[in-house]
Design an enzyme around this catalytic site. Structure first.
Site, mmCIF file in Angstrom:
data_model
loop_
_atom_site.group_PDB
_atom_site.id
_atom_site.type_symbol
_atom_site.label_atom_id
_atom_site.label_comp_id
_atom_site.label_asym_id
_atom_site.label_seq_id
_atom_site.Cartn_x
_atom_site.Cartn_y
_atom_site.Cartn_z
ATOM 1 N N ALA A 269 0.818 -1.214 0.000
ATOM 2 C CA ALA A 269 0.000 0.000 0.000
ATOM 3 C C ALA A 269 0.854 1.268 0.000
ATOM 4 O O ALA A 269 0.320 2.366 -0.125
ATOM 5 C CB ALA A 269 -0.929 0.006 1.212
ATOM 6 N N CYS A 270 2.152 1.132 0.117
ATOM 7 C CA CYS A 270 3.066 2.273 0.226
ATOM 8 C C CYS A 270 3.783 2.513 -1.101
ATOM 9 O O CYS A 270 4.451 1.618 -1.627
ATOM 10 C CB CYS A 270 4.088 1.976 1.331
ATOM 11 S SG CYS A 270 5.468 3.124 1.390
ATOM 12 N N GLY A 271 3.660 3.730 -1.626
ATOM 13 C CA GLY A 271 4.313 4.081 -2.885
ATOM 14 C C GLY A 271 5.826 3.957 -2.817
ATOM 15 O O GLY A 271 6.458 3.485 -3.767
#
Length: 141
Positions: free
Chosen positions: A12-14
């Site tokens: 979920a983390c860019g």
């Protein structure tokens, strides 16, 4: 044979996604540890922090709950207590940590991973936000 690359990843983390993509752009397929589903052991977490040269506080995410609720910004917490909080609440572990034969780093920003990859980028790399990290001539920008 060299050791496999490991990434402690949050899809979920860019920043984590960009880091993983740069590893793959070097021709490597890492061992992906989704640390929110499979948190590291106490020994693994301590090792990641020590090997990366960070303090325990530097390895913590401060902009997420339960950091404020637990009042973890207060100076009385020992490193052992902070590590226990990170293990109970893996969302407090900053990410992505990457381990290669060349070292361990918290890859924030994601291009920090380039310093520890054993093989160079194979093609141009542009982050999700459009920032060019490696140009068409394979030069790091």
């Amino acid at each position: 044979m060299s050791q496999p690359i490991k990434i402690y990843h949050n899809p979920a983390c860019g920043t984590s996604r960009n880091t993983l993509a740069m590893i793959r752009n070097s021709g490597q397929e890492p061992v992906i540890i989704e640390y929110l589903k499979t948190p590291p052991s106490r020994e693994e977490l301590i090792g990641l922090i020590q090997d990366s040269g960070l303090s325990v506080r530097d390895a913590m995410r401060k902009n997420v709950e339960p950091y404020d609720t637990l009042k973890l910004e207060e100076s009385h917490w020992t490193d052992e207590e902070l590590i226990s909080s990170m293990l109970k609440n893996p969302i407090l572990i900053n990410r992505p940590f990457v381990v290669t034969e060349l070292g361990t780093r918290l890859c924030r920003p994601s291009e920090v991973v380039l310093d520890i990859l054993p093989t160079p980028q194979l093609s141009e790399f542009i982050k999700e936000d459009g920032e060019v990290i490696v140009d068409k001539k394979l030069n790091k920008i």
